[in-house]
Design a protein around this motif. Structure first.
Motif, PDB file in Angstrom:
ATOM      1  N   VAL A 237       0.836  -1.204   0.000  1.00  0.00           N
ATOM      2  CA  VAL A 237       0.000   0.000   0.000  1.00  0.00           C
ATOM      3  C   VAL A 237       0.869   1.251   0.000  1.00  0.00           C
ATOM      4  O   VAL A 237       0.646   2.190  -0.778  1.00  0.00           O
ATOM      5  N   ILE A 238       1.886   1.271   0.888  1.00  0.00           N
ATOM      6  CA  ILE A 238       2.767   2.436   0.966  1.00  0.00           C
ATOM      7  C   ILE A 238       3.511   2.660  -0.345  1.00  0.00           C
ATOM      8  O   ILE A 238       3.534   3.769  -0.896  1.00  0.00           O
ATOM      9  N   ASN A 239       4.112   1.605  -0.870  1.00  0.00           N
ATOM     10  CA  ASN A 239       4.993   1.763  -2.023  1.00  0.00           C
ATOM     11  C   ASN A 239       4.249   1.936  -3.343  1.00  0.00           C
ATOM     12  O   ASN A 239       4.694   2.681  -4.215  1.00  0.00           O
ATOM     13  N   VAL A 240       3.105   1.267  -3.486  1.00  0.00           N
ATOM     14  CA  VAL A 240       2.312   1.477  -4.703  1.00  0.00           C
ATOM     15  C   VAL A 240       1.744   2.892  -4.719  1.00  0.00           C
ATOM     16  O   VAL A 240       1.736   3.572  -5.762  1.00  0.00           O
ATOM     17  N   ALA A 241       1.276   3.364  -3.562  1.00  0.00           N
ATOM     18  CA  ALA A 241       0.805   4.751  -3.491  1.00  0.00           C
ATOM     19  C   ALA A 241       1.934   5.716  -3.833  1.00  0.00           C
ATOM     20  O   ALA A 241       1.733   6.708  -4.549  1.00  0.00           O
ATOM     21  N   ASN A 242       3.119   5.400  -3.338  1.00  0.00           N
ATOM     22  CA  ASN A 242       4.284   6.231  -3.618  1.00  0.00           C
ATOM     23  C   ASN A 242       4.603   6.262  -5.109  1.00  0.00           C
ATOM     24  O   ASN A 242       4.854   7.320  -5.699  1.00  0.00           O
ATOM     25  N   MET A 243       4.583   5.087  -5.732  1.00  0.00           N
ATOM     26  CA  MET A 243       4.863   5.015  -7.167  1.00  0.00           C
ATOM     27  C   MET A 243       3.834   5.811  -7.972  1.00  0.00           C
ATOM     28  O   MET A 243       4.182   6.565  -8.888  1.00  0.00           O
ATOM     29  N   ALA A 244       2.552   5.628  -7.629  1.00  0.00           N
ATOM     30  CA  ALA A 244       1.491   6.319  -8.367  1.00  0.00           C
ATOM     31  C   ALA A 244       1.627   7.837  -8.212  1.00  0.00           C
ATOM     32  O   ALA A 244       1.491   8.594  -9.190  1.00  0.00           O
ATOM     33  N   LEU A 245       1.898   8.279  -6.996  1.00  0.00           N
ATOM     34  CA  LEU A 245       2.068   9.708  -6.757  1.00  0.00           C
ATOM     35  C   LEU A 245       3.313  10.252  -7.461  1.00  0.00           C
ATOM     36  O   LEU A 245       3.320  11.384  -7.954  1.00  0.00           O
ATOM     37  N   THR A 246       4.362   9.435  -7.520  1.00  0.00           N
ATOM     38  CA  THR A 246       5.580   9.853  -8.219  1.00  0.00           C
ATOM     39  C   THR A 246       5.314  10.071  -9.698  1.00  0.00           C
ATOM     40  O   THR A 246       5.713  11.092 -10.291  1.00  0.00           O
ATOM     41  N   VAL A 247       4.638   9.112 -10.305  1.00  0.00           N
ATOM     42  CA  VAL A 247       4.305   9.253 -11.730  1.00  0.00           C
ATOM     43  C   VAL A 247       3.426  10.483 -11.964  1.00  0.00           C
ATOM     44  O   VAL A 247       3.632  11.261 -12.906  1.00  0.00           O
ATOM     45  N   LEU A 248       2.442  10.678 -11.075  1.00  0.00           N
ATOM     46  CA  LEU A 248       1.540  11.826 -11.210  1.00  0.00           C
ATOM     47  C   LEU A 248       2.289  13.143 -11.059  1.00  0.00           C
ATOM     48  O   LEU A 248       2.186  14.034 -11.922  1.00  0.00           O
ATOM     49  N   LEU A 249       3.043  13.280  -9.975  1.00  0.00           N
ATOM     50  CA  LEU A 249       3.677  14.559  -9.666  1.00  0.00           C
ATOM     51  C   LEU A 249       4.888  14.863 -10.538  1.00  0.00           C
ATOM     52  O   LEU A 249       5.160  16.026 -10.843  1.00  0.00           O
ATOM     53  N   VAL A 250       5.622  13.812 -10.940  1.00  0.00           N
ATOM     54  CA  VAL A 250       6.842  14.034 -11.726  1.00  0.00           C
ATOM     55  C   VAL A 250       6.558  13.989 -13.224  1.00  0.00           C
ATOM     56  O   VAL A 250       6.857  14.937 -13.962  1.00  0.00           O
ATOM     57  N   SER A 251       5.974  12.874 -13.675  1.00  0.00           N
ATOM     58  CA  SER A 251       5.811  12.685 -15.119  1.00  0.00           C
ATOM     59  C   SER A 251       4.666  13.495 -15.713  1.00  0.00           C
ATOM     60  O   SER A 251       4.758  13.975 -16.844  1.00  0.00           O
ATOM     61  N   HIS A 252       3.566  13.647 -14.951  1.00  0.00           N
ATOM     62  CA  HIS A 252       2.384  14.315 -15.509  1.00  0.00           C
ATOM     63  C   HIS A 252       2.274  15.783 -15.107  1.00  0.00           C
ATOM     64  O   HIS A 252       1.876  16.616 -15.923  1.00  0.00           O
ATOM     65  N   LEU A 253       2.610  16.103 -13.868  1.00  0.00           N
ATOM     66  CA  LEU A 253       2.473  17.488 -13.417  1.00  0.00           C
ATOM     67  C   LEU A 253       3.788  18.260 -13.468  1.00  0.00           C
ATOM     68  O   LEU A 253       3.798  19.467 -13.266  1.00  0.00           O
ATOM     69  N   GLY A 254       4.891  17.558 -13.690  1.00  0.00           N
ATOM     70  CA  GLY A 254       6.162  18.229 -13.914  1.00  0.00           C
ATOM     71  C   GLY A 254       6.803  18.871 -12.707  1.00  0.00           C
ATOM     72  O   GLY A 254       7.543  19.847 -12.837  1.00  0.00           O
ATOM     73  N   TYR A 255       6.575  18.296 -11.517  1.00  0.00           N
ATOM     74  CA  TYR A 255       7.176  18.871 -10.311  1.00  0.00           C
ATOM     75  C   TYR A 255       8.601  18.394 -10.065  1.00  0.00           C
ATOM     76  O   TYR A 255       9.224  18.797  -9.082  1.00  0.00           O
ATOM     77  N   GLY A 256       9.108  17.509 -10.897  1.00  0.00           N
ATOM     78  CA  GLY A 256      10.508  17.116 -10.834  1.00  0.00           C
ATOM     79  C   GLY A 256      10.919  16.503  -9.514  1.00  0.00           C
ATOM     80  O   GLY A 256      10.216  15.686  -8.925  1.00  0.00           O
TER      81      GLY A 256
END
Length: 443
Positions: free
Chosen positions: A173-192
């Protein structure tokens, strides 16, 4: 308090070893996969500086957070021994002490955030561009320190009781949520870099809340243990002694990884990025081996609590058989598919080429390090913390000496020294094991 329903000594079979190890393999492996997702999200932007910053920032966080991994390791051994001794009161007190300690240490980390970040970056000595981005990453990650340490304590308590499936679910739960948020914030929203750090912090906090709810459920909705019991002077002193030794041991271990990263940084951003990719891949394999260390922790610790030497020896032997088999297979897979993994993580041709050059060294780490992982589990479960500390310090000294002798060979020499470190960790522990067994079960 009523006695625990579990019988002592533990039943130790191949099925039992796998029943503990396999869920924890899946739980553990999501952690380095998270590192790969973060590295991929940043790396596919094509900027080696940003990838190097995330790699450096992650190592700094490891140095800081894993210095307190005794909250997991010490809790495993103490819980398993309480289970073997059928001491329900102590089983509850162990998690209460660990949670209180974890929250207190985490709050101190937040208060000392700025000097910690400044000091660690000065120690690592990266380029100015890498330093600025790594500062952002580490500063944001430190806000999750209390939650991270709570997660350590909860996972250790669950492993100590062989609730490995529950631990698996929480880690996923912790790590999948982390991965999903990483993809969202880095790849899609561009927060680097800031997005990668924020994703990690949010996931840790959410995991701590979920884990605390699980603990309460397993305890019937309340801790049901007195303040006097939790703060018992003898128990507190024993916990402090174990945790102190594990902290020193972990500081030496994490220090070796930090030294490895520091020497990679000296070679430039491309070498640093290449080493980071390989170490992420090493992490995936290492966490497979850690599953069998977990079986040795739980079954060995329960046998110590029950004072049953035969069960202890069988736990070590069966866990070792499976660990060696997996370590050998993992090295072969690493050799076969490591190149494809490198290409997936980075789009930089320079970084890809550098990583492929050192891939053979990385592929040997599961084979050379398998006994270190196994014996770490054995020593943690038995709470032989002083011996584990001494062996790791000796291994660290050996690593530095090997690097000094091989430093003329650059990054090749650094990787060879790292392989030596992995091998001697297990050898030193194997050398002191017979005496520890005699002292534990025959006195």
């Amino acid at each position: 308090m009523t006695a625990l329903p579990s019988a002592a000594p533990p039943i130790v079979t191949h099925a039992r070893v796998l029943g503990i190890a396999v869920p924890m393999i899946f739980a553990h492996v999501t952690t380095p996969l998270l590192g790969i997702v973060s590295a991929t999200a940043i790396g596919r932007q094509g900027d080696a500086t940003l990838l190097a910053a995330v790699a450096l920032g992650a190592v700094i966080i490891d140095v800081i957070f894993w210095a307190f991994v005794f909250l997991r390791m010490g809790t495993i051994g103490l819980t398993a021994q309480a289970l073997g001794a059928r001491d329900e009161t102590e089983r509850r007190a162990v998690i209460a002490r660990a949670l209180l300690l974890g929250i207190a240490i985490g709050l101190i980390m937040i208060v000392l955030q700025r000097p910690i970040v400044t000091g660690m970056l000065a120690l690592m000595g990266p380029s100015a561009n890498v330093s600025a981005a790594a500062d952002t990453y580490v500063s944001l990650r430190l806000w999750s320190a209390p939650a991270t340490f709570v997660n350590y304590a909860i996972l250790g308590w669950l492993i100590g009781q062989a609730h490995t499936v529950t631990g698996l679910v929480l880690q996923i739960v912790i790590n999948v949520a982390n991965m999903a948020l990483t993809v969202l914030l880095v790849s899609h929203l561009g927060y680097g870099v800031a997005g990668a750090a924020t994703a990690n912090a949010i996931a840790e906090i959410g995991g701590a809340l979920a884990g605390f709810a699980v603990v309460l459920k397993l305890l019937g909705g309340r801790f049901a243990v007195s303040r006097q019991t939790v703060l018992d002077r003898t128990k507190i002193l024993r916990t402090i002694a174990i945790n102190r030794d594990i902290m020193i041991r972990t500081a030496a271990l994490v220090g070796s990884f930090a030294f490895f990263t520091r020497q990679g940084a000296v070679g430039g951003d491309t070498v640093l990025a290449a080493n980071a990719i390989l170490m992420n891949l090493v992490g995936v394999v290492a966490f497979f081996l850690d599953g069998f260390a977990t079986s040795a922790e739980q079954l060995g610790g329960q046998a110590v609590g029950a004072r049953h030497e035969a069960s202890f020896r069988r736990a070590v032997i069966l866990s070792g058989i499976w660990a060696i088999a997996f370590g050998t297979a993992a090295s072969l897979v690493f050799f076969g598919f490591g190149g494809a993994a490198i290409d997936l993580i980075s789009t930089s041709e320079a970084v890809r080429a550098e990583a492929r050059r050192y891939l053979p060294y990385a592929a040997l780490t599961p084979f050379t390090g398998v006994m270190a992982f196994l014996f770490d589990g054995v020593f943690i479960g038995a709470t032989w913390s002083a011996a584990m500390r001494n062996c790791m310090v000796a291994a660290f000294v050996t690593f530095i000496a090997a690097w000094w002798l091989l430093k003329g060979y650059g990054n090749d020499g650094l990787w060879i020294a790292f392989l030596i470190l992995q091998a001697v960790r297990g050898l030193y522990q194997a050398a002191v094991l017979p005496g520890l067994v005699r002292a534990t079960f025959r006195t």
